[in-house]
Design a protein around this motif. Structure first.
Motif, PDB file in Angstrom:
ATOM      1  N   GLU A  29      -6.599   3.457   8.361  1.00  0.00           N
ATOM      2  CA  GLU A  29      -6.357   2.019   8.450  1.00  0.00           C
ATOM      3  C   GLU A  29      -7.144   1.417   9.613  1.00  0.00           C
ATOM      4  O   GLU A  29      -7.653   0.301   9.511  1.00  0.00           O
ATOM      5  CB  GLU A  29      -4.866   1.725   8.576  1.00  0.00           C
ATOM      6  CG  GLU A  29      -4.122   1.901   7.261  1.00  0.00           C
ATOM      7  CD  GLU A  29      -2.615   1.757   7.368  1.00  0.00           C
ATOM      8  OE1 GLU A  29      -2.064   1.851   8.494  1.00  0.00           O
ATOM      9  OE2 GLU A  29      -1.978   1.573   6.307  1.00  0.00           O
ATOM     10  N   CYS A  32     -10.443   0.394   8.566  1.00  0.00           N
ATOM     11  CA  CYS A  32     -10.382  -0.687   7.567  1.00  0.00           C
ATOM     12  C   CYS A  32     -10.193  -0.195   6.134  1.00  0.00           C
ATOM     13  O   CYS A  32     -10.566  -0.883   5.179  1.00  0.00           O
ATOM     14  CB  CYS A  32     -11.598  -1.609   7.670  1.00  0.00           C
ATOM     15  SG  CYS A  32     -11.648  -2.460   9.263  1.00  0.00           S
ATOM     16  N   LYS A  34      -7.461   0.584   3.148  1.00  0.00           N
ATOM     17  CA  LYS A  34      -6.151   0.050   2.779  1.00  0.00           C
ATOM     18  C   LYS A  34      -5.412   1.064   1.912  1.00  0.00           C
ATOM     19  O   LYS A  34      -5.980   1.638   0.980  1.00  0.00           O
ATOM     20  CB  LYS A  34      -6.341  -1.265   2.009  1.00  0.00           C
ATOM     21  CG  LYS A  34      -5.049  -1.932   1.631  1.00  0.00           C
ATOM     22  CD  LYS A  34      -5.323  -3.245   0.905  1.00  0.00           C
ATOM     23  CE  LYS A  34      -4.010  -3.873   0.465  1.00  0.00           C
ATOM     24  NZ  LYS A  34      -4.240  -5.069  -0.340  1.00  0.00           N
ATOM     25  N   TRP A  35      -4.132   1.251   2.212  1.00  0.00           N
ATOM     26  CA  TRP A  35      -3.268   2.130   1.422  1.00  0.00           C
ATOM     27  C   TRP A  35      -3.069   1.517   0.044  1.00  0.00           C
ATOM     28  O   TRP A  35      -2.658   0.371  -0.075  1.00  0.00           O
ATOM     29  CB  TRP A  35      -1.928   2.276   2.119  1.00  0.00           C
ATOM     30  CG  TRP A  35      -1.031   3.300   1.512  1.00  0.00           C
ATOM     31  CD1 TRP A  35      -0.061   3.092   0.588  1.00  0.00           C
ATOM     32  CD2 TRP A  35      -1.030   4.677   1.802  1.00  0.00           C
ATOM     33  NE1 TRP A  35       0.558   4.266   0.278  1.00  0.00           N
ATOM     34  CE2 TRP A  35      -0.024   5.266   1.015  1.00  0.00           C
ATOM     35  CE3 TRP A  35      -1.771   5.500   2.650  1.00  0.00           C
ATOM     36  CZ2 TRP A  35       0.259   6.625   1.051  1.00  0.00           C
ATOM     37  CZ3 TRP A  35      -1.493   6.843   2.687  1.00  0.00           C
ATOM     38  CH2 TRP A  35      -0.486   7.396   1.894  1.00  0.00           C
ATOM     39  N   GLU A  51     -11.859  -1.869   0.876  1.00  0.00           N
ATOM     40  CA  GLU A  51     -12.060  -2.902  -0.145  1.00  0.00           C
ATOM     41  C   GLU A  51     -13.435  -3.556  -0.138  1.00  0.00           C
ATOM     42  O   GLU A  51     -13.996  -3.783  -1.201  1.00  0.00           O
ATOM     43  CB  GLU A  51     -10.939  -3.935  -0.086  1.00  0.00           C
ATOM     44  CG  GLU A  51      -9.645  -3.350  -0.605  1.00  0.00           C
ATOM     45  CD  GLU A  51      -8.521  -4.358  -0.685  1.00  0.00           C
ATOM     46  OE1 GLU A  51      -8.481  -5.290   0.129  1.00  0.00           O
ATOM     47  OE2 GLU A  51      -7.682  -4.190  -1.587  1.00  0.00           O
TER      48      GLU A  51
END
Length: 143
Positions: A29, A32, A34-35, A51
């Protein structure tokens, strides 16, 4: 056949065996990612995505802590296998600043032909991540 192999469009994901889901999740995280989902399946696997780039990392959550650290990189006898993932960036100096601000150690640096530059970091399970700022395609000039 050759035609089927030519239909490969990109790397779909990278699988990393890890020991501690929460520690690894927090680390990625910070980078950068995302789960997205998980853990799911028999291994089990959790999915994280960066992303803006679409890079997908599958965290395989059944690793056992090892005294050897990374057996592909940190032992004298080199073994066959994937050694790292390389993430391309436009501004490596900005990445260095962000990593330093986040307290993530840079474990290696390389200046490459054509002006390319690379730095290396380790995740909590000693998996190697390279950040690479491309230079010119110098190898084309070697022909």
């Amino acid at each position: 056949s050759v035609f089927v192999m030519n239909s490969i469009s990109r790397i779909n994901h990278v699988g990393l065996r890890v020991c501690d889901m929460e520690r690894t999740r927090k680390f990625y995280e910070t980078l950068c990612f995302k789960w997205m989902a998980g853990p799911v399946g028999p291994e089990p696997v959790a999915i994280m995505v960066h992303e803006p780039s679409g890079i997908n990392i599958n965290l395989i959550l059944n690793g056992k802590p090892s005294e050897e650290k990374n057996v592909l990189m940190d032992v004298p006898e080199k073994r066959a296998g994937y050694t790292h993932i390389a993430l391309e960036v436009a501004d490596i100096d900005a990445v260095i600043k962000d990593l330093e601000t986040a307290g993530i150690a840079i474990t290696g640096r390389m200046d490459l032909p054509g002006g390319a530059r690379a730095i290396f970091i380790r995740d909590p399970d000693y998996n190697v991540i390279e950040y690479n700022q491309p230079g010119t395609e110098w190898w084309l000039e070697q022909k």
